[in-house]
Design a protein around this motif. Sequence first.
Motif, PDB file in Angstrom:
ATOM      1  N   PHE A   1       9.837   5.712   3.856  1.00  0.00           N
ATOM      2  CA  PHE A   1       8.590   6.360   4.280  1.00  0.00           C
ATOM      3  C   PHE A   1       7.709   6.696   3.077  1.00  0.00           C
ATOM      4  O   PHE A   1       8.211   6.962   1.990  1.00  0.00           O
ATOM      5  N   ASP A   2       6.400   6.672   3.306  1.00  0.00           N
ATOM      6  CA  ASP A   2       5.460   6.995   2.227  1.00  0.00           C
ATOM      7  C   ASP A   2       5.181   8.505   2.206  1.00  0.00           C
ATOM      8  O   ASP A   2       5.750   9.247   3.015  1.00  0.00           O
ATOM      9  N   PRO A   3       4.330   8.977   1.290  1.00  0.00           N
ATOM     10  CA  PRO A   3       4.144  10.431   1.158  1.00  0.00           C
ATOM     11  C   PRO A   3       3.526  11.086   2.390  1.00  0.00           C
ATOM     12  O   PRO A   3       3.583  12.301   2.532  1.00  0.00           O
ATOM     13  N   HIS A   4       2.901  10.285   3.264  1.00  0.00           N
ATOM     14  CA  HIS A   4       2.330  10.853   4.488  1.00  0.00           C
ATOM     15  C   HIS A   4       3.280  10.713   5.675  1.00  0.00           C
ATOM     16  O   HIS A   4       2.902  11.010   6.805  1.00  0.00           O
ATOM     17  N   GLY A   5       4.476  10.205   5.387  1.00  0.00           N
ATOM     18  CA  GLY A   5       5.463  10.051   6.449  1.00  0.00           C
ATOM     19  C   GLY A   5       5.357   8.737   7.198  1.00  0.00           C
ATOM     20  O   GLY A   5       6.097   8.493   8.148  1.00  0.00           O
ATOM     21  N   ASP A   6       4.441   7.874   6.784  1.00  0.00           N
ATOM     22  CA  ASP A   6       4.317   6.576   7.458  1.00  0.00           C
ATOM     23  C   ASP A   6       5.421   5.637   6.972  1.00  0.00           C
ATOM     24  O   ASP A   6       5.754   5.625   5.788  1.00  0.00           O
ATOM     25  N   PRO A   7       5.962   4.828   7.880  1.00  0.00           N
ATOM     26  CA  PRO A   7       7.078   3.962   7.502  1.00  0.00           C
ATOM     27  C   PRO A   7       6.650   2.841   6.559  1.00  0.00           C
ATOM     28  O   PRO A   7       5.571   2.281   6.704  1.00  0.00           O
ATOM     29  N   ILE A   8       7.494   2.540   5.610  1.00  0.00           N
ATOM     30  CA  ILE A   8       7.256   1.432   4.678  1.00  0.00           C
ATOM     31  C   ILE A   8       8.074   0.245   5.162  1.00  0.00           C
ATOM     32  O   ILE A   8       9.307   0.308   5.143  1.00  0.00           O
TER      33      ILE A   8
ATOM     34  N   HIS B   1       0.831  -1.208   0.000  1.00  0.00           N
ATOM     35  CA  HIS B   1       0.000   0.000   0.000  1.00  0.00           C
ATOM     36  C   HIS B   1       0.867   1.260   0.000  1.00  0.00           C
ATOM     37  O   HIS B   1       0.659   2.171  -0.796  1.00  0.00           O
ATOM     38  N   ARG B   2       1.852   1.283   0.842  1.00  0.00           N
ATOM     39  CA  ARG B   2       2.650   2.505   0.994  1.00  0.00           C
ATOM     40  C   ARG B   2       3.610   2.717  -0.165  1.00  0.00           C
ATOM     41  O   ARG B   2       3.876   3.856  -0.563  1.00  0.00           O
ATOM     42  N   LEU B   3       4.112   1.614  -0.715  1.00  0.00           N
ATOM     43  CA  LEU B   3       4.951   1.756  -1.912  1.00  0.00           C
ATOM     44  C   LEU B   3       4.134   2.341  -3.066  1.00  0.00           C
ATOM     45  O   LEU B   3       4.584   3.246  -3.764  1.00  0.00           O
ATOM     46  N   TRP B   4       2.916   1.834  -3.236  1.00  0.00           N
ATOM     47  CA  TRP B   4       2.065   2.359  -4.318  1.00  0.00           C
ATOM     48  C   TRP B   4       1.701   3.813  -4.070  1.00  0.00           C
ATOM     49  O   TRP B   4       1.674   4.624  -5.007  1.00  0.00           O
ATOM     50  N   GLU B   5       1.428   4.165  -2.818  1.00  0.00           N
ATOM     51  CA  GLU B   5       1.103   5.568  -2.541  1.00  0.00           C
ATOM     52  C   GLU B   5       2.270   6.472  -2.924  1.00  0.00           C
ATOM     53  O   GLU B   5       2.077   7.540  -3.512  1.00  0.00           O
ATOM     54  N   LEU B   6       3.450   6.020  -2.604  1.00  0.00           N
ATOM     55  CA  LEU B   6       4.630   6.823  -2.949  1.00  0.00           C
ATOM     56  C   LEU B   6       4.779   6.928  -4.463  1.00  0.00           C
ATOM     57  O   LEU B   6       5.075   8.003  -4.998  1.00  0.00           O
ATOM     58  N   PHE B   7       4.561   5.828  -5.147  1.00  0.00           N
ATOM     59  CA  PHE B   7       4.607   5.850  -6.611  1.00  0.00           C
ATOM     60  C   PHE B   7       3.611   6.856  -7.170  1.00  0.00           C
ATOM     61  O   PHE B   7       3.940   7.671  -8.041  1.00  0.00           O
ATOM     62  N   LEU B   8       2.397   6.816  -6.653  1.00  0.00           N
ATOM     63  CA  LEU B   8       1.339   7.690  -7.160  1.00  0.00           C
ATOM     64  C   LEU B   8       1.678   9.167  -6.944  1.00  0.00           C
ATOM     65  O   LEU B   8       1.446  10.005  -7.816  1.00  0.00           O
ATOM     66  N   VAL B   9       2.249   9.470  -5.789  1.00  0.00           N
ATOM     67  CA  VAL B   9       2.570  10.871  -5.498  1.00  0.00           C
ATOM     68  C   VAL B   9       3.858  11.306  -6.211  1.00  0.00           C
ATOM     69  O   VAL B   9       3.882  12.329  -6.895  1.00  0.00           O
TER      70      VAL B   9
ATOM     71  N   ALA C   1       8.982  -6.087  -5.468  1.00  0.00           N
ATOM     72  CA  ALA C   1      10.432  -5.931  -5.396  1.00  0.00           C
ATOM     73  C   ALA C   1      10.929  -4.912  -6.428  1.00  0.00           C
ATOM     74  O   ALA C   1      11.769  -4.052  -6.133  1.00  0.00           O
ATOM     75  N   ARG C   2      10.356  -4.996  -7.627  1.00  0.00           N
ATOM     76  CA  ARG C   2      10.792  -4.071  -8.682  1.00  0.00           C
ATOM     77  C   ARG C   2      10.302  -2.651  -8.429  1.00  0.00           C
ATOM     78  O   ARG C   2      10.990  -1.674  -8.731  1.00  0.00           O
ATOM     79  N   LEU C   3       9.098  -2.548  -7.893  1.00  0.00           N
ATOM     80  CA  LEU C   3       8.574  -1.218  -7.565  1.00  0.00           C
ATOM     81  C   LEU C   3       9.447  -0.578  -6.491  1.00  0.00           C
ATOM     82  O   LEU C   3       9.798   0.604  -6.562  1.00  0.00           O
ATOM     83  N   ASP C   4       9.804  -1.382  -5.498  1.00  0.00           N
ATOM     84  CA  ASP C   4      10.666  -0.928  -4.409  1.00  0.00           C
ATOM     85  C   ASP C   4      11.985  -0.386  -4.970  1.00  0.00           C
ATOM     86  O   ASP C   4      12.446   0.698  -4.601  1.00  0.00           O
ATOM     87  N   ALA C   5      12.569  -1.152  -5.894  1.00  0.00           N
ATOM     88  CA  ALA C   5      13.833  -0.735  -6.510  1.00  0.00           C
ATOM     89  C   ALA C   5      13.644   0.545  -7.329  1.00  0.00           C
ATOM     90  O   ALA C   5      14.447   1.475  -7.251  1.00  0.00           O
ATOM     91  N   PHE C   6      12.545   0.584  -8.083  1.00  0.00           N
ATOM     92  CA  PHE C   6      12.236   1.750  -8.926  1.00  0.00           C
ATOM     93  C   PHE C   6      12.139   3.022  -8.081  1.00  0.00           C
ATOM     94  O   PHE C   6      12.537   4.105  -8.501  1.00  0.00           O
ATOM     95  N   LEU C   7      11.600   2.867  -6.887  1.00  0.00           N
ATOM     96  CA  LEU C   7      11.412   4.018  -5.991  1.00  0.00           C
ATOM     97  C   LEU C   7      12.625   4.257  -5.099  1.00  0.00           C
ATOM     98  O   LEU C   7      12.612   5.135  -4.240  1.00  0.00           O
ATOM     99  N   ASN C   8      13.643   3.415  -5.307  1.00  0.00           N
ATOM    100  CA  ASN C   8      14.887   3.561  -4.560  1.00  0.00           C
ATOM    101  C   ASN C   8      14.808   3.138  -3.095  1.00  0.00           C
ATOM    102  O   ASN C   8      15.359   3.809  -2.222  1.00  0.00           O
ATOM    103  N   TYR C   9      14.139   2.047  -2.841  1.00  0.00           N
ATOM    104  CA  TYR C   9      14.051   1.458  -1.500  1.00  0.00           C
ATOM    105  C   TYR C   9      13.689   2.486  -0.432  1.00  0.00           C
ATOM    106  O   TYR C   9      14.432   2.690   0.541  1.00  0.00           O
TER     107      TYR C   9
END
Lengths: 220, 220
Positions: free
Chosen positions: B125-132, B79-87, B114-122
């Motif tokens: 925290f997500d865009p609201h500051g919550d830990p991933i 959830h948090r990885l996708w939120e970061l991607f979206l923002v 795993a690939r999304l995580d790498a794409f976002l550079n591991y």
Amino acid sequence: MNITNAEENYLKAIFKIAEKENKAASTNKLAEVMGTSPASITDMIKKMSDKKLVNYTKYYGVTLTSEGSKIATNLIRRHRLWELFLVDKLRFPWHQVHNIAEELEHIKSDDLVARLDAFLNYPKFDPHGDPIPNAEGKFTIRSQSPLSDARKGQKYVLVGLKENNYDFLKFLYDQGFKIGSSITLLEKSDYDHTAKILLDGRSEILLGAVVTQNLLVRNE
Amino acid sequence: MNITNAEENYLKAIFKIAEKENKAASTNKLAEVMGTSPASITDMIKKMSDKKLVNYTKYYGVTLTSEGSKIATNLIRRHRLWELFLVDKLRFPWHQVHNIAEELEHIKSDDLVARLDAFLNYPKFDPHGDPIPNAEGKFTIRSQSPLSDARKGQKYVLVGLKENNYDFLKFLYDQGFKIGSSITLLEKSDYDHTAKILLDGRSEILLGAVVTQNLLVRNE
DNA sequence: GAAATTATTTAAGTTTGCTTAAAAATAGAT
DNA sequence: ATCTATTTTTAAGCAAACTTAAATAATTTC
């Protein structure tokens, strides 16, 4: 009106059958494509007919209404945009993206699709060379012909594939093929449709008939 | 064992209730969070107990098994990885990503995550500051305190939010707040917990008690 | 500690999308 | 044109995840 994921999948299947066979989709054909029993198809199609998503004539077949067609086209748009994202941004090999895109395509947000489209720079083709309908549902048409029809000594660009099955894609991936690859036809046999090509100016490759007939290229 | 989307959502809800209230989730609380009837909760929880996803004691409440906890953590990660991607990638405002991420989080592919995580550079925290949580399920802990506890004249960095509700997020977005924003506390009232701040060295803003208590900052 | 309130569970029923088995319609072969 | 084979539909039923209504357990209140 609310469209379920299952209904979307039916619409897509009917769209693809119509596109390929140029006629109404039969119950059996749909059952085969959807991996369900013919009885399920009749069942579902009836409900979708009530919802004006499809035109259904008993014992004859199913076609899409304009509403159904719009939804199917949009679904294909979403599928292909996500496939491109997976390959270009997440670096997936092109034979591994179909199933994931089958899930991603059902995410319900027009804004998401619009932003993804912009992020990918309004692409016209997916990683397999299939056209991505634009927001209005228009497909881009391009000139193309199978490599089996190509002329010896000529240089081509790989623009599409007739088949998208996993093994074919994996074979091509392993050889280094991708959409946009340059292909120079070094030798060809009119007898058995095999060919020898130069791929991206790097590697000489021998291709059998099935491959040359399923690679779509354009000149230069 | 196959976990359905609905089951995943139950696991996530139980996880979040446990995290917030530090005790077993009650049927009524779960019903409220999930937006269903208490009877549905009992029904579903029984099945999930059979599957060893939760520990269930009649008339008492539900907790997660280690298996259930693992799945819930992974879901939060997705959830948090996708939120970061979206923002970050698709440029969504931070108050518009929750619902879309609720759908994206259910896409079943470890490779995708795993690939999304790498794409976002591991990211941690997500865009609201919550830990991933990372791939092993570990959450990063950071020092933080509400802006209402801050000292006048000091400079802070916005690192998180206590509340993530739509209106609060939209309010902050409209004012120009984002995670990482610099906040200098110009004035503060110990009587009513209001404050005057300088945001990102640009704009002076007056904040009410609810806001100062829900902004989490760290020094410098 | 009995009565009243609240929380939880049980029971019965719904919808969606599927199944199998049997019946009916269509198409093909002779 | 009739018989056979195939395709399609109907009928009955199932699992998942809900619902409402009634019954039971737990908690509060006096």
